[in-house]
Each structure stands twice: as structure tokens, then as C-alpha cells.
Design a protein around this motif. Structure first.
Motif, PDB file in Angstrom:
ATOM      1  N   LYS A 195       0.826  -1.205   0.000  1.00 33.27           N
ATOM      2  CA  LYS A 195       0.000   0.000   0.000  1.00 33.27           C
ATOM      3  C   LYS A 195       0.863   1.258   0.000  1.00 33.27           C
ATOM      4  O   LYS A 195       0.541   2.243  -0.669  1.00 33.27           O
ATOM      5  CB  LYS A 195      -0.916  -0.023   1.221  1.00 33.27           C
ATOM      6  CG  LYS A 195      -1.852   1.159   1.389  1.00 33.27           C
ATOM      7  CD  LYS A 195      -2.776   0.905   2.568  1.00 33.27           C
ATOM      8  CE  LYS A 195      -3.662   2.105   2.878  1.00 33.27           C
ATOM      9  NZ  LYS A 195      -2.893   3.210   3.490  1.00 33.27           N
ATOM     10  N   CYS A 204      -5.675  -2.816  -1.438  1.00 29.57           N
ATOM     11  CA  CYS A 204      -5.802  -2.047  -0.206  1.00 29.57           C
ATOM     12  C   CYS A 204      -5.424  -0.589  -0.449  1.00 29.57           C
ATOM     13  O   CYS A 204      -4.443  -0.301  -1.140  1.00 29.57           O
ATOM     14  CB  CYS A 204      -4.916  -2.642   0.889  1.00 29.57           C
ATOM     15  SG  CYS A 204      -5.404  -4.315   1.373  1.00 29.57           S
ATOM     16  N   TYR A 213      -9.683  -6.753   3.925  1.00 27.36           N
ATOM     17  CA  TYR A 213      -9.263  -7.806   2.997  1.00 27.36           C
ATOM     18  C   TYR A 213      -9.109  -9.143   3.717  1.00 27.36           C
ATOM     19  O   TYR A 213      -9.636 -10.172   3.259  1.00 27.36           O
ATOM     20  CB  TYR A 213      -7.948  -7.416   2.319  1.00 27.36           C
ATOM     21  CG  TYR A 213      -7.247  -8.565   1.636  1.00 27.36           C
ATOM     22  CD1 TYR A 213      -7.862  -9.267   0.602  1.00 27.36           C
ATOM     23  CD2 TYR A 213      -5.978  -8.977   2.045  1.00 27.36           C
ATOM     24  CE1 TYR A 213      -7.233 -10.330  -0.021  1.00 27.36           C
ATOM     25  CE2 TYR A 213      -5.344 -10.037   1.434  1.00 27.36           C
ATOM     26  CZ  TYR A 213      -5.973 -10.713   0.403  1.00 27.36           C
ATOM     27  OH  TYR A 213      -5.348 -11.779  -0.183  1.00 27.36           O
TER      28      TYR A 213
END
Length: 229
Positions: A195, A204, A213
Motif C-alpha cells: 500500500k 488495499c 481484505y
């Protein structure tokens, strides 16, 4: 929980350090500023000499607490997992519903970290970033097997075992509880890394957290008829 944590000392394996950094003001400053420095310049560029210059102490005084910076990193990551473990235990201990307990556990280890005033010398958000970016360097070494025998990673392994038991409680017939448990803990770190550094490689983002998730992944996996039928 906050009042309970005020009486808690995160117990890190004493074999990792030469002198307990929690036992003195200098030791606490070593921990405090090592977190800030490693977060700022990275573990590779971090040295005890640089740390000593920042805290106004001789480099040799830091070596009285830690044999080398590898041991310091093991200490920091162990402390982090111990800190999360206390939150996990206090938050789930009275829960009887196995699904809600597992959901809560995933939330605790995957949510964004905020500062905990209980430990004033430790910046938990920055330590969390260090764990995401640097923790693999604490065990991807030639000495990992011996250090494992010495109990260096016992807190992390205990966290995996707690998740494993929660998975078994929810789905006793699932055959891969240990593998799924370790995948959750390592996967959360990996998704935060992606991320931050490789956003095109993960779903994400600011709207879709790693916790969402893994909650989706875990329960869809455990609810498959193949494993529960």
C-alpha cells in the motif's frame, strides 16, 4: 483496558539484550531515539555511532545494552508484537462467540496504529512502520535457527499460535489453521508495505484496509464446504 495496560511491562526475552533498556533512563532514550532514527533513515543507514550522537552519549554506552543493531531490531519487533498481544488478550478474553473473536483479532493486528500514552518513550506508529518495512531483516539471517532456539521470536510465534487456536475454535475441521494464522500476520505487514510502496500491486488503499481484505479472505476460506463438510 487502558488502566490495565498502565501496570503492564512488555516482557522481551532477556537473551536479546545485555542490559534491560527499560531499567534506566538511558536505556529508554536508546529505544525512543532508535525508533525515530530507523524510521527516518532506515535500518541499513542506522548505526550506534549516529544514535550516540543524537542522544548525547558515547557509542560504547549503547553497546552495554545491545550487542549489535541486529539485536536491537529483534528487541523492537518483539516489543511491538508483545504490545499487540496484550491488546489482543484484553480485547478478546471475555468473548465467547468464536466468529466475533476472530474478527476482533484480525481488526486489532491490522488497524492503523495510534500512539499509546502508556509507554511515553515509544512512538508506536513509527515502530509499526519499522515492523512493516524492516522486521523481516530480524529473521532473514544465517543465525535464525539458533536465535529461534534461544527464544528470540517467542512472542511472534505466540501470536501466531493464538490466531491458530481462534481459527480452530471457529472451524475445527479446517486442516491448515497454522498456515492461515501465519499468513494473516505476515500478510497484514505485506499489504501495508505494498500500500505504501507498490500501490498498483494491492487492492488495499485508504478506503479498503488490509483488515477488511483479511476478514473477507479468512471467513470465505473457512466457510467453504470443502473444509467444513
Amino acid at each position: 483496558m487502558e488502566r490495565l495496560l498502565q501496570t503492564v511491562k512488555i516482557a522481551v526475552n532477556e537473551k536479546i539484550y545485555l542490559k534491560d533498556p527499560e531499567s534506566s533512563e538511558l536505556g529508554k532514550r536508546i529505544i525512543e531515539h532508535s525508533i525515530l532514527m530507523i524510521d527516518d533513515i532506515g535500518f541499513e543507514s542506522f548505526t550506534f555511532k549516529k544514535l550516540g550522537a543524537v542522544i548525547g552519549s558515547n557509542e560504547s554506552s549503547i553497546y552495554r545494552y545491545f550487542e549489535n543493531k541486529h539485536k536491537l531490531l529483534v528487541y523492537l519487533t518483539s516489543w511491538y508484537w508483545g504490545w499487540l498481544e496484550y491488546q489482543l488478550v484484553f480485547s478478546t478474553n471475555s468473548m465467547s462467540n468464536s466468529k466475533e473473536k476472530l474478527e476482533k483479532a484480525i481488526d486489532i493486528i491490522s488497524r492503523s496504529i495510534v500512539e499509546d500514552s502508556t509507554f511515553s518513550h515509544i512512538n508506536e506508529p513509527k515502530l509499526s512502520k519499522i515492523v512493516v518495512n524492516e522486521s523481516s531483516k530480524s529473521f532473514l539471517t544465517k543465525e535464525v535457527d539458533e536465535e529461534n532456539k534461544q527464544g528470540y521470536f517467542v512472542i511472534y510465534k505466540r501470536m501466531v499460535n493464538r490466531f491458530e487456536q481462534m481459527i480452530r475454535d471457529y472451524s475445527p475441521s479446517y486442516k491448515f489453521a497454522s498456515s492461515l494464522a501465519s499468513t494473516i500476520l505476515e500478510g497484514v505487514l505485506h499489504q501495508y508495505f505494498l500500500k505504501e510502496h507498490f500501490p498498483t500491486l494491492t487492492s488495499c488503499n485508504d478506503q479498503m484496509s488490509p483488515g477488511k481484505y483479511f476478514t473477507d479472505l479468512v471467513f470465505k476460506t473457512l466457510n467453504q464446504p470443502t473444509y467444513n463438510g
